[in-house]
Design an enzyme around this catalytic site. Structure first.
Site, PDB file in Angstrom:
ATOM      1  N   ASP A  17      -0.397   9.014  10.223  1.00 22.61           N
ATOM      2  CA  ASP A  17      -1.240   8.418   9.190  1.00 22.61           C
ATOM      3  C   ASP A  17      -2.458   7.728   9.807  1.00 22.61           C
ATOM      4  O   ASP A  17      -2.356   7.079  10.843  1.00 22.61           O
ATOM      5  CB  ASP A  17      -0.416   7.394   8.396  1.00 22.61           C
ATOM      6  N   GLU A  20      -3.178  13.363   9.970  1.00 21.77           N
ATOM      7  CA  GLU A  20      -3.745  13.013   8.668  1.00 21.77           C
ATOM      8  C   GLU A  20      -5.163  12.523   8.926  1.00 21.77           C
ATOM      9  O   GLU A  20      -5.413  11.343   9.170  1.00 21.77           O
ATOM     10  CB  GLU A  20      -2.900  11.942   7.972  1.00 21.77           C
ATOM     11  N   HIS A  80      -0.173  12.310  -2.591  1.00 20.38           N
ATOM     12  CA  HIS A  80      -0.080  10.953  -3.118  1.00 20.38           C
ATOM     13  C   HIS A  80      -1.418  10.232  -3.108  1.00 20.38           C
ATOM     14  O   HIS A  80      -1.561   9.163  -3.704  1.00 20.38           O
ATOM     15  CB  HIS A  80       0.933  10.150  -2.290  1.00 20.38           C
ATOM     16  N   GLN A 122      -3.152  -5.275   6.221  1.00 18.35           N
ATOM     17  CA  GLN A 122      -2.914  -4.189   7.178  1.00 18.35           C
ATOM     18  C   GLN A 122      -3.804  -4.428   8.388  1.00 18.35           C
ATOM     19  O   GLN A 122      -5.005  -4.172   8.357  1.00 18.35           O
ATOM     20  CB  GLN A 122      -3.213  -2.829   6.529  1.00 18.35           C
ATOM     21  N   HIS A 157      -2.312   0.693  11.942  1.00 17.06           N
ATOM     22  CA  HIS A 157      -2.149  -0.713  11.572  1.00 17.06           C
ATOM     23  C   HIS A 157      -0.690  -1.045  11.290  1.00 17.06           C
ATOM     24  O   HIS A 157       0.111  -0.177  10.981  1.00 17.06           O
ATOM     25  CB  HIS A 157      -2.984  -1.030  10.324  1.00 17.06           C
ATOM     26  N   ASP A 217       0.832  -1.205   0.000  1.00 18.69           N
ATOM     27  CA  ASP A 217       0.000   0.000   0.000  1.00 18.69           C
ATOM     28  C   ASP A 217       0.865   1.253   0.000  1.00 18.69           C
ATOM     29  O   ASP A 217       0.685   2.160   0.801  1.00 18.69           O
ATOM     30  CB  ASP A 217      -0.954  -0.002   1.199  1.00 18.69           C
TER      31      ASP A 217
END
Length: 577
Positions: A252, A294, A362, A220, A152, A109
């Site tokens: 994240d 995020e 991204h 994940q 994760h 990922d």
């Protein structure tokens, strides 16, 4: 130290006081923070002290970020260090390389399936390369940001592998369910992140004797943050990289940390408390290090990550994904009112917080960030618009949660029309507007030279790789010499960043006021007194009258402003004395 550690425990106690491991983990947390504080180098301590005097150091007018994949930009970390002069000349002062840590052995990922939080992908380099990069950046007055994937780990991670082998302690690091009925009961309240390529939120693992929670992809595994050992491990990861020299962490998937039966299990108050506790731990050992949340959610759901209503110090930065999406809405519709409304509604109060502003990254453009502000059918039409359905964009629709408008993928240049003066004009309108809004701007690799979409047959089955190209250094080097398709894009980008760096009004903490209700015209004043700069951007299709009396100068072009603001024009207006 005791008093400051108590601030960490005051945040964690309501979450963990009933957990049998809490007394032991409390001591382990104290030991980890104390050890990190003791090990912090004199150089980094001096940087902490300097930033204490400038708590929103990341919001200075010259502080512009740049996000990229190391392998696609420069091959290796050593190659990245060789490119620092190019980035410095562009006007970049903060580097955000996307995940560098060791990832899942196959599909990872994009690096967000972490197999080892303390190791670098061998193809990129080593820990010593990160230390050297951080030192180089600090010598240049620059900073380094890094991803920390909180929600994760990869299935490859030693914790997950130990859980698969039957280790009870490691099973406790994840959310594992024995009964299908239990999984179904949780699933009823949850959204799906990737409904097309990874539907559902749980993955059956026979070796576990049940299902493991997997919000994103099956490889994940969601960590169980209701276990205090998980908090301790992740705080220790932040402390480890802080002492390597990392200046900021992108947290994240922050909204997903805490799970609660009967809820969507995103953006829960317990999650906000966990982010605040991570901040409190860093405040003891590495107070100059910033946290970037995020949280790609509606703006009202993002605010608690940076300015909780109870006044708790949490993250210092958060993606202003609402304004980002609103800028693309304004470009598609010619109506800038939603941008002004969002800026007006999200002025930050604390002296140590700022929005992170951006145009592309991204990931996809997630239109659901504007739910409640833009009708769902309008968002769906805008999603279509950027695929070329009646518009100039050359993007693609991407998956979205059920009932939401499909998000959009594609490089910025392709979304504004790829090439030619009209595409460049749209880039100028978006970039100059974004740079003038309150926050720390972040550019995305390749946008500064107008890189179009990249089709890679070897890329994973994920449409986001359309906008994850290798850097075209032939194009970039030609642009630097004023030649080729990227020259005008690079010259414009460098010019706007250079002018911005000279304007105190564009500090993230400078006063902000939104003016006027003229359709299509965005008018935002920044700063105060003689330093005031007024952003005037005409997103509409018709000329507008300049909205102020007297004589004004455009800081971008360094020339007097005429009384008519043509369509597509953007001005940084200063009053002539």
């Amino acid at each position: 130290m005791t008093e400051t550690l108590q601030s960490v425990f005051d945040l964690l106690e309501p979450l963990y006081q009933g957990h049998p491991a809490w007394p032991v983990e409390r001591d382990r947390i104290a030991a980890a923070v104390s050890a990190a504080a003791e090990a912090r180098s004199p150089t980094l301590r001096a940087l902490d002290a300097d930033r204490a005097a400038h708590p929103a150091w990341f919001g200075a007018p010259e502080m512009v970020g740049y996000s990229f994949y190391v392998d696609r930009f420069a091959g290796t970390l050593a190659g990245l260090r060789q490119r620092l002069p190019w980035l410095e000349a562009l006007g970049i002062r903060l580097l955000h390389p996307l995940p560098m840590t060791l990832g899942q052995s196959e599909h990872s990922d994009g690096g967000f399936a972490v197999a080892d939080y303390r190791a670098i992908e061998p193809a990129l380099g080593s820990l010593d390369d990160v230390r050297a990069l951080a030192a180089d950046l600090h010598d240049r007055g620059m900073a380094l940001a890094m991803d920390c994937v909180l929600n994760h780990t990869a299935r490859d991670h030693p914790w997950a592998q130990a859980a698969l082998a039957g280790d009870r302690e490691m099973r406790g690091y994840y959310r594992i369910f024995d009964a299908a009925d239990d999984v179904a009961a949780w699933e009823r309240d949850l959204d799906e992140v990737f409904p097309d390529t990874a539907p559902g939120n749980f993955t059956h693992e026979p070796a576990l004797g049940g299902w493991v929670w997997t919000s994103f992809y099956p490889f994940q595994w969601d960590l169980d943050w209701s276990n205090p050992a998980v908090f301790r491990e992740m705080l220790d990861v932040l402390l480890f990289w802080s002492n390597i020299g990392v200046d900021a962490f992108r947290l994240d998937s922050a909204p997903y940390l805490w799970k609660r039966r009967g809820s969507v299990s995103r953006n829960l108050p317990e999650t906000h408390r966990l982010v605040a506790a991570l901040r409190a731990g860093l405040d003891i050992a590495a107070p100059g290090v910033a946290l970037l949340a995020e949280a790609i959610e509606r703006t009202a759901d993002v605010l608690p990550y940076i300015e909780p209503q109870d006044g708790t110090r949490a993250a210092q930065l958060a993606y202003h994904n609402g304004v980002m999406a609103a800028l693309w809405v304004a470009l598609a519709t010619g109506d800038a009112a939603i941008v002004g409304d969002l800026v007006r509604d999200t002025v930050l109060i604390r002296p140590d917080t700022a929005w992170l502003t951006y145009l592309r990254c991204h990931d996809d453009i997630i239109w659901s960030a504007l739910n409640g502000r833009v009708p769902a059918d309008a968002l769906d039409r805008i999603s279509d618009f950027y695929t070329g359905a009646g518009g100039f964009g050359d993007g693609r629709r991407f998956q979205a949660r059920p009932g939401a408008a499909a998000s959009t993928v594609g490089m910025l240049a392709s979304l504004v029309g790829t090439e030619g003066p009209e595409a460049l004009g749209r880039y100028r309108l978006l970039l100059a507007t974004m740079l003038a809004l309150p926050g720390m701007p972040m550019l995305y690799m390749g946008d500064e030279i107008g890189l179009p979409n990249h089709v890679d047959p070897a890329a994973p089955d994920d449409a986001r790789w359309l906008h994850r190209p290798p850097m075209d250094w032939l194009r970039a080097d030609g642009a630097e010499e004023g030649e080729g398709a990227g020259a005008a894009w690079l010259a414009l980008t460098k010019w706007l960043l250079a002018v911005r760096a000279t304007l105190p009004a564009f500090d993230a903490k400078a006063a902000t006021k939104v003016h006027g209700e003229v359709p299509g015209l965005l008018v935002v004043s920044r700063g105060s007194g003689g330093d005031t700069v007024v952003l005037i951007a005409n997103f509409g299709a018709v000329p507008q009258v300049f909205p102020f009396e007297g004589r004004w100068q455009d800081a971008i072009e360094d020339r007097p402003i005429e009384r008519v603001v043509a369509p597509g024009t953007v001005l940084w207006a200063t009053r002539c004395v």
